[in-house]
Design a protein around this motif. Structure first.
Motif, PDB file in Angstrom:
ATOM      1  N   LEU A  70       0.786  -1.126   0.051  1.00  0.00           N
ATOM      2  CA  LEU A  70       0.038   0.069  -0.040  1.00  0.00           C
ATOM      3  C   LEU A  70       0.833   1.280  -0.108  1.00  0.00           C
ATOM      4  O   LEU A  70       0.476   2.149  -0.576  1.00  0.00           O
ATOM      5  N   HIS A  71       2.056   1.001   0.610  1.00  0.00           N
ATOM      6  CA  HIS A  71       2.867   2.440   0.534  1.00  0.00           C
ATOM      7  C   HIS A  71       3.499   2.506  -0.592  1.00  0.00           C
ATOM      8  O   HIS A  71       3.605   3.858  -1.241  1.00  0.00           O
ATOM      9  N   LEU A  72       3.817   1.608  -1.281  1.00  0.00           N
ATOM     10  CA  LEU A  72       4.413   1.704  -2.667  1.00  0.00           C
ATOM     11  C   LEU A  72       3.437   2.205  -3.602  1.00  0.00           C
ATOM     12  O   LEU A  72       3.567   2.910  -4.539  1.00  0.00           O
ATOM     13  N   GLN A  73       2.042   1.880  -3.357  1.00  0.00           N
ATOM     14  CA  GLN A  73       1.042   2.127  -4.411  1.00  0.00           C
ATOM     15  C   GLN A  73       0.847   3.566  -4.175  1.00  0.00           C
ATOM     16  O   GLN A  73       0.231   4.315  -5.107  1.00  0.00           O
ATOM     17  N   LEU A  74       0.736   4.032  -3.000  1.00  0.00           N
ATOM     18  CA  LEU A  74       0.173   5.450  -2.756  1.00  0.00           C
ATOM     19  C   LEU A  74       1.095   6.483  -2.576  1.00  0.00           C
ATOM     20  O   LEU A  74       0.827   7.713  -2.497  1.00  0.00           O
ATOM     21  N   LEU A  93     -10.443  -1.766   4.465  1.00  0.00           N
ATOM     22  CA  LEU A  93     -10.119  -2.703   3.585  1.00  0.00           C
ATOM     23  C   LEU A  93      -9.600  -4.205   4.352  1.00  0.00           C
ATOM     24  O   LEU A  93      -8.663  -4.179   4.925  1.00  0.00           O
ATOM     25  N   THR A  94     -10.407  -5.086   3.995  1.00  0.00           N
ATOM     26  CA  THR A  94     -10.273  -6.368   4.821  1.00  0.00           C
ATOM     27  C   THR A  94     -10.498  -7.481   4.033  1.00  0.00           C
ATOM     28  O   THR A  94     -11.259  -7.376   3.069  1.00  0.00           O
ATOM     29  N   ALA A  95     -10.173  -8.740   4.492  1.00  0.00           N
ATOM     30  CA  ALA A  95     -10.517 -10.019   3.915  1.00  0.00           C
ATOM     31  C   ALA A  95     -11.957 -10.519   4.512  1.00  0.00           C
ATOM     32  O   ALA A  95     -12.478 -11.417   3.877  1.00  0.00           O
ATOM     33  N   ARG A  96     -12.449  -9.756   5.429  1.00  0.00           N
ATOM     34  CA  ARG A  96     -13.865 -10.212   5.771  1.00  0.00           C
ATOM     35  C   ARG A  96     -14.981  -9.438   5.007  1.00  0.00           C
ATOM     36  O   ARG A  96     -14.958  -8.260   5.063  1.00  0.00           O
ATOM     37  N   GLY A  97     -15.434 -10.284   4.013  1.00  0.00           N
ATOM     38  CA  GLY A  97     -16.073  -9.389   3.090  1.00  0.00           C
ATOM     39  C   GLY A  97     -17.836  -9.960   3.108  1.00  0.00           C
ATOM     40  O   GLY A  97     -18.504  -9.675   2.293  1.00  0.00           O
ATOM     41  N   SER A 111     -12.996  -5.358  -0.222  1.00  0.00           N
ATOM     42  CA  SER A 111     -12.576  -6.609   0.008  1.00  0.00           C
ATOM     43  C   SER A 111     -11.384  -7.092  -0.513  1.00  0.00           C
ATOM     44  O   SER A 111     -11.096  -6.540  -1.702  1.00  0.00           O
ATOM     45  N   LYS A 112     -10.506  -7.723   0.353  1.00  0.00           N
ATOM     46  CA  LYS A 112      -9.339  -8.267  -0.174  1.00  0.00           C
ATOM     47  C   LYS A 112      -9.594  -9.635  -1.027  1.00  0.00           C
ATOM     48  O   LYS A 112     -10.479 -10.369  -0.452  1.00  0.00           O
ATOM     49  N   PRO A 113      -9.049  -9.960  -1.992  1.00  0.00           N
ATOM     50  CA  PRO A 113      -7.951  -9.101  -2.706  1.00  0.00           C
ATOM     51  C   PRO A 113      -8.595  -8.006  -3.346  1.00  0.00           C
ATOM     52  O   PRO A 113      -9.692  -7.916  -3.980  1.00  0.00           O
ATOM     53  N   PHE A 114      -8.039  -6.826  -3.498  1.00  0.00           N
ATOM     54  CA  PHE A 114      -8.460  -5.628  -3.900  1.00  0.00           C
ATOM     55  C   PHE A 114      -7.673  -5.139  -5.116  1.00  0.00           C
ATOM     56  O   PHE A 114      -6.596  -5.500  -5.513  1.00  0.00           O
ATOM     57  N   SER A 115      -8.228  -4.331  -5.961  1.00  0.00           N
ATOM     58  CA  SER A 115      -7.623  -3.603  -7.082  1.00  0.00           C
ATOM     59  C   SER A 115      -6.853  -2.210  -6.653  1.00  0.00           C
ATOM     60  O   SER A 115      -7.592  -1.454  -5.952  1.00  0.00           O
ATOM     61  N   PRO A 116      -5.656  -2.205  -6.856  1.00  0.00           N
ATOM     62  CA  PRO A 116      -5.102  -0.992  -6.693  1.00  0.00           C
ATOM     63  C   PRO A 116      -5.842   0.350  -7.201  1.00  0.00           C
ATOM     64  O   PRO A 116      -5.692   1.372  -6.411  1.00  0.00           O
ATOM     65  N   GLU A 160      -8.770   0.663  -8.022  1.00  0.00           N
ATOM     66  CA  GLU A 160      -9.795   0.972  -7.228  1.00  0.00           C
ATOM     67  C   GLU A 160      -9.725   1.775  -5.804  1.00  0.00           C
ATOM     68  O   GLU A 160     -10.672   2.575  -5.616  1.00  0.00           O
ATOM     69  N   LEU A 161      -8.464   1.265  -5.254  1.00  0.00           N
ATOM     70  CA  LEU A 161      -8.140   2.021  -3.994  1.00  0.00           C
ATOM     71  C   LEU A 161      -7.786   3.202  -4.353  1.00  0.00           C
ATOM     72  O   LEU A 161      -8.409   4.316  -3.587  1.00  0.00           O
ATOM     73  N   ARG A 162      -6.958   3.500  -5.009  1.00  0.00           N
ATOM     74  CA  ARG A 162      -6.525   5.090  -5.559  1.00  0.00           C
ATOM     75  C   ARG A 162      -7.899   5.799  -6.046  1.00  0.00           C
ATOM     76  O   ARG A 162      -8.072   7.028  -5.514  1.00  0.00           O
ATOM     77  N   ALA A 163      -8.585   5.155  -6.677  1.00  0.00           N
ATOM     78  CA  ALA A 163     -10.008   5.902  -7.190  1.00  0.00           C
ATOM     79  C   ALA A 163     -10.875   6.291  -5.819  1.00  0.00           C
ATOM     80  O   ALA A 163     -11.433   7.519  -6.038  1.00  0.00           O
ATOM     81  N   ALA A 164     -10.734   5.292  -4.898  1.00  0.00           N
ATOM     82  CA  ALA A 164     -11.524   5.761  -3.587  1.00  0.00           C
ATOM     83  C   ALA A 164     -11.101   6.769  -2.931  1.00  0.00           C
ATOM     84  O   ALA A 164     -11.702   7.851  -2.528  1.00  0.00           O
ATOM     85  N   ILE A 165      -9.803   6.815  -2.748  1.00  0.00           N
ATOM     86  CA  ILE A 165      -9.203   7.839  -1.896  1.00  0.00           C
ATOM     87  C   ILE A 165      -9.252   9.110  -2.807  1.00  0.00           C
ATOM     88  O   ILE A 165      -9.624  10.120  -2.069  1.00  0.00           O
ATOM     89  N   ARG A 166      -9.169   9.104  -4.331  1.00  0.00           N
ATOM     90  CA  ARG A 166      -9.461  10.304  -4.944  1.00  0.00           C
ATOM     91  C   ARG A 166     -10.604  11.079  -4.622  1.00  0.00           C
ATOM     92  O   ARG A 166     -10.947  12.067  -4.501  1.00  0.00           O
ATOM     93  N   HIS A 167     -11.912   9.899  -4.706  1.00  0.00           N
ATOM     94  CA  HIS A 167     -13.187  10.492  -4.803  1.00  0.00           C
ATOM     95  C   HIS A 167     -13.451  11.012  -3.425  1.00  0.00           C
ATOM     96  O   HIS A 167     -13.896  12.134  -3.082  1.00  0.00           O
ATOM     97  N   LEU A 168     -12.870  10.443  -2.362  1.00  0.00           N
ATOM     98  CA  LEU A 168     -13.006  10.913  -0.870  1.00  0.00           C
ATOM     99  C   LEU A 168     -12.321  12.459  -0.710  1.00  0.00           C
ATOM    100  O   LEU A 168     -12.826  13.167   0.001  1.00  0.00           O
ATOM    101  N   LEU A 169     -11.036  12.477  -1.378  1.00  0.00           N
ATOM    102  CA  LEU A 169     -10.492  13.730  -1.240  1.00  0.00           C
ATOM    103  C   LEU A 169     -11.389  14.842  -2.020  1.00  0.00           C
ATOM    104  O   LEU A 169     -11.435  15.879  -1.449  1.00  0.00           O
ATOM    105  N   GLN A 170     -11.645  14.573  -3.272  1.00  0.00           N
ATOM    106  CA  GLN A 170     -12.664  15.372  -3.773  1.00  0.00           C
ATOM    107  C   GLN A 170     -13.776  15.865  -3.457  1.00  0.00           C
ATOM    108  O   GLN A 170     -14.177  16.885  -3.038  1.00  0.00           O
TER     109      GLN A 170
END
Length: 912
Positions: free
Chosen positions: A520-524, A583-587, A605-610, A612-622
């Motif tokens: 996650l650190h690498l992706q963000l 972000l969890t494996a319990r779905g 839910s895990k496994p997740f798409s990076p 999708e995660l980046r898009a979710a963060i971007r949407h929340l920031l917007q």
């Protein structure tokens, strides 16, 4: 009579023997059928005793016989379990109760014994007859021969119950009746035990088939999973070794976690396959006289640098050894590495771990001792069970599948040895492997008869899609063998780039899995400044300290789970508005709903798409950016209102001061000039001086009025910002405060307004800052008086309801226009004439009530009046007093509703 007594004794003996036998079998085989037999024979024996104790009289005899209803009920329960049909015992009990009532009615009307006993006899036999018929005609569950024999025997038993009304008054037939009873009991005992035996045999056969299917399934799925894993690991190894050209550090940071995760998956697959093999005893050992010293020395050599990075002292003690210890080195290596990795995992930094080997004339012992957290005594046995862990909660500190120690125990026992545990919580643990010398104790069916060369040749001849040689070499490599040790001692999360450019947004990632955290650190890290936390408690502290723009959190974490962390963040004012992604494996649906209710904005839910995660963060920031922009605009508008109000309120006093100073300056210049003019007559000079002195006095008064007005404005602004006020709330008698303030309320000009007090909260206290609450009460009361017409009325009321205090001020004035209603609590908004108010009174009141944990509301009808209401929680004992925090509204713990209180006295000004 003597023959009848013998029959009775034989009958009682058969029942008692069956009861004891069923209880013994129940202790060994706790299944529904065996439990049904226990209930059947227990009810039969108790019914026999109850019938023997029955006194004379038709009704008493009938009720004594009716205890056989419980025998039939137990028999119907057993048949329902065998035949797979339902068991409506409540309906059977209702039928029996109705029959007993009918028998009592017949006895009261002196009917013959047949009519008294027949209803009860039919109700007693009914559960067995109905359940047996339904079981025989069940469409989806065929019955075996023994089950059908049991049902037929139960029908004979029910028919024997029906002969009771006809034969009870015929003593000559008693012997025949008991002979029939003995035969039915023998038939039930034989068929019942036969059914249980047949069902157990069928269950064992089915379980054996399932186990065989399980082993075959694991073998097949392992093969199918190993093949794609090999095709993942082999190319990655080639890339990392430079077969496709030079890789930079960023590319390697992407590939290394993939390889480690694939290795973990391969190890898990191997463990699951070995569990299945051990279950069916398919695992074979290749034993040989082994050099345990060399094996342990190699393990410690690889583990020492790993232990050093966690600051754990690892020592090896080789006291004594034997040369006649036969083991499968590969399997024993797995056992020792697993025990050592657990010791390093559960030992904190600065602790000690010791790996020791010693032997005596009886056995050799390999022990692993640590100074870790220890294991509670009641969990010593559970740690060796499959898929079990000493800590299985959602806040567990250390992960794992719960297979390691179970596999270790099975492998050691397969060697004819045993594994023991000595542990004390917060002191440490010692696991010891006890191995016998020689090879005579090994069972022949667990030894691999074929050599490694033969196995390799057989694999080469078989058609196989898996590159076995490469895979086997991978399993023997140190980075795979000691993967558990590497995971147990890893502490560094990621390296911080000192040359990284500052980012505009902060993202906090809370995750206990190191690989996921690094990924996650690498992706963000390219778009955001990323902060990392290993558990919920650290995440909570970093959220408060760093104020991130978005939080990404896992569900199951040590110290504090993700759900509790979210609830804590949402309860605090400074972190309540931070967007959160779980972000969890319990779905499953319940987990998603629980996370949403706790305050998570997005659930992935895990496994997740990076992406999708980046898009979710971007949407929340917007989304947060839009909210901040709106808030800024509102603040700017508020500043405009404040600036306008202040300019308006200060402008007039400044004009007073400016004009007064100008006049004073002119008069002072005139006085100076007059004193310098010696030619002017004294009388004229005295008259002018007197006149100018009066003007200077008036101008000084006007200037002082302006200064006082400006001072009042400053005081109001300071009050609105709470500067200089005490912050500790204390209990305050509300009715007493209202009465004190009533003496200070000024009348409206020359036209009096009558204030009517209806105080019904005598002695009730609220937790607040008294000076501020006095100001709030005075503001509402004075506003109501100002709004009321000449000779109008103001009603001031208090009451207590459901641990809440309600305060209400009502006037019969003109009311509030709808377009003004939404702005009345806005600072510096006022409908009063110029110079009559600044528009801060209601805003201050709203803030005071909010800080006291209450709410303020208004109802109005244009042309009829307005009603302002304050609702506050009652103060409790100091030890259990409600904590008052700003902006919280009514605090938790109060059950009152925010509805108008039921004041008793009607008023002429209805509320809207």
């Amino acid at each position: 009579m003597q023959g009848l007594g013998s029959l009775l004794a034989t009958y009682a003996g058969v029942l008692f023997i069956n009861l004891i036998l069923s209880l013994v079998l129940w202790r060994k085989q706790r299944n529904p059928l065996q439990r049904g037999l226990v209930l059947l024979w227990g009810a039969a024996f108790l019914a026999f005793l109850a019938q023997g104790a029955a006194a004379k009289g038709s009704l008493v005899i009938t009720l004594g016989f009716s205890c056989t209803f419980f025998i039939n009920l137990a028999l119907a329960n057993l048949i329902s379990a065998i035949g797979g049909v339902d068991f409506p015992w409540r309906r059977f009990a209702a039928i029996y109760g109705s029959a007993v009532a009918t028998s009592i009615l017949c006895a009261a009307t002196r009917q013959p014994f047949l009519w008294i006993a027949l209803p009860t006899a039919l109700a007693v036999a009914w559960p067995t007859i109905e359940t047996g018929i339904r079981a025989l005609h069940h469409p989806t569950r065929p019955l075996g021969s023994s089950a059908r024999a049991l049902i037929v025997s139960s029908f004979f038993f029910a028919a024997h119950n029906l002969d009771f009304p006809f034969l009870r008054d015929k003593p000559a037939a008693a012997s025949i009746g008991f002979v029939i009873a003995l035969l039915t009991v023998f038939a039930l005992s034989l068929t019942g035990n036969a059914v249980v035996l047949e069902r157990e045999t069928a269950d064992r056969t089915r379980i054996a088939e399932l186990n065989r299917f399980q082993v075959q399934f694991f073998s097949n799925i392992t093969h199918e999973l190993r093949t794609p894993l090999t095709m993942i690991l082999a190319p990655i190894d080639g890339l990392l070794e430079g077969e496709m050209g030079h890789l930079d550090q960023a590319q390697k940071r992407y590939l290394v976690p993939i390889r480690r995760s694939a290795l973990r998956l391969l190890k898990l697959i191997n463990d699951l396959l070995d569990v299945a093999k051990l279950e069916e005893r398919y695992l074979r050992l290749r034993i040989e006289a082994s050099d345990l010293r060399g094996m342990l020395t190699e393990i410690v050599e690889h583990a020492t640098p790993l232990a050093r990075r966690k600051r754990i002292e690892l020592t090896l003690q080789l006291d004594h050894s034997r040369d006649d210890i036969f083991v499968d080195l590969e399997q024993m290596d797995r056992v020792v590495v697993n025990l050592l990795s657990n010791a390093l995992k559960f030992t904190p930094a600065g602790g000690k771990v010791t790996l020791a080997l010693d032997a005596d004339a009886v056995e050799a012992r390999i022990s692993v001792s640590d100074t870790g957290i220890g294991i509670a005594p009641e969990k010593h046995q559970a740690v060796f069970e499959r898929f079990s862990q000493a800590d299985g909660t959602v806040t567990r500190r250390y992960g794992g599948t719960g297979l390691g120690l179970a596999l270790a125990k099975d492998i050691v026992e397969l060697h004819g040895g045993r594994i023991s545990l000595e542990s004390t919580p917060k002191v440490g643990s010692t696991f010891c492997i006890h191995l016998l010398p020689g090879r005579e104790h090994f069972a022949t069916d667990i030894l691999e008869r074929r050599s490694a060369e033969q196995l390799s040749e057989r694999a080469a001849r078989a058609e196989d899609r898996e590159p076995r040689e490469w895979t086997r070499s991978l399993l023997e490599r140190a980075d795979f063998r000691f993967l558990e040790l590497d995971d147990a001692t890893e502490r560094r999360v990621t390296r911080r780039d000192r040359h990284a450019k500052p980012k505009a947004t902060k993202v906090l990632v809370v995750e206990d899995n190191l690989e996921v955290l690094r990924f996650l650190h690498l992706q963000l890290q390219e778009q955001h400044e990323v902060f990392l936390a290993r558990n919920g408690l650290q995440g909570l502290e970093m959220a408060r300290a760093e104020g991130p723009d978005v939080i990404v959190t896992d569900f199951m974490m040590p110290e504090l789970d993700g759900l509790s962390m979210i609830k804590t963040l949402r309860a605090a004012r400074e972190t309540a508005q931070i967007p959160i992604i779980m972000l969890t494996a319990r779905g499953n649906l319940d987990d998603r709903l629980e996370a949403r209710e706790a305050g998570a904005d997005v659930y992935l839910s895990k496994p997740f798409s990076p992406r999708e995660l980046r898009a979710a963060i971007r949407h929340l920031l917007q989304q947060r950016g839009r909210q901040v922009s709106l808030l800024i605009r509102e603040h700017v508008r508020s500043l405009e209102l404040i600036a306008g109000g202040l300019a308006h309120e200060i402008h007039n006093p400044l004009n007073y001061i400016r004009n007064a100073v100008h006049v004073i300056n002119e008069r002072v210049d005139g006085i100076i000039a007059l004193l310098g003019n010696l030619e002017a007559p004294d009388a004229e000079r005295i008259a002018r001086l007197k006149h100018w002195r009066e003007q200077i006095g008036r101008m000084s008064t006007i200037a002082q009025t302006g200064v006082t007005r400006i001072d009042e404005v400053v005081k109001l602004v300071r009050r609105y910002s709470r500067e200089g006020y005490p912050s500790d709330p204390l209990p305050m008698d509300f009715d007493a405060a209202v009465q004190d303030i009533g003496r200070l309320i000024a009348p409206k000009d020359a036209d009096p307004v009558e204030s009517i007090l209806e105080l019904q909260a005598t002695g009730a206290q609220v937790l607040c800052i008294a000076e501020e609450m006095h100001q709030a009460i005075r503001n509402l009361w004075q506003n109501a008086i100002d709004a009321a017409p000449a000779h109008g009325h103001v009603w001031v009321r208090t009451c207590v309801e459901r641990e809440l205090l309600h305060f209400e001020v009502e006037d019969d004035g003109p009311g509030i226009a709808p377009d003004h209603l939404q702005r009345i609590f806005t600072p510096f908004f006022t409908t009063k004439a110029q110079g009559k108010g600044m528009g801060l009174g209601l805003a201050i009141t709203h803030q005071i009530v909010d800080l006291a944990g209450g709410v303020v509301a208004v109802d109005t009808v244009v042309g009829k009046g307005s009603t302002f209401r304050i609702t506050l929680p009652l103060a409790r004992d100091r030890d259990s007093a409600v904590t008052v925090s700003g902006g919280g509204g009514l605090q938790p713990g109060f059950t009152g509703e925010l509805t108008p209180p039921p004041f008793d006295t009607p008023t002429p000004a209805p509320s809207a």
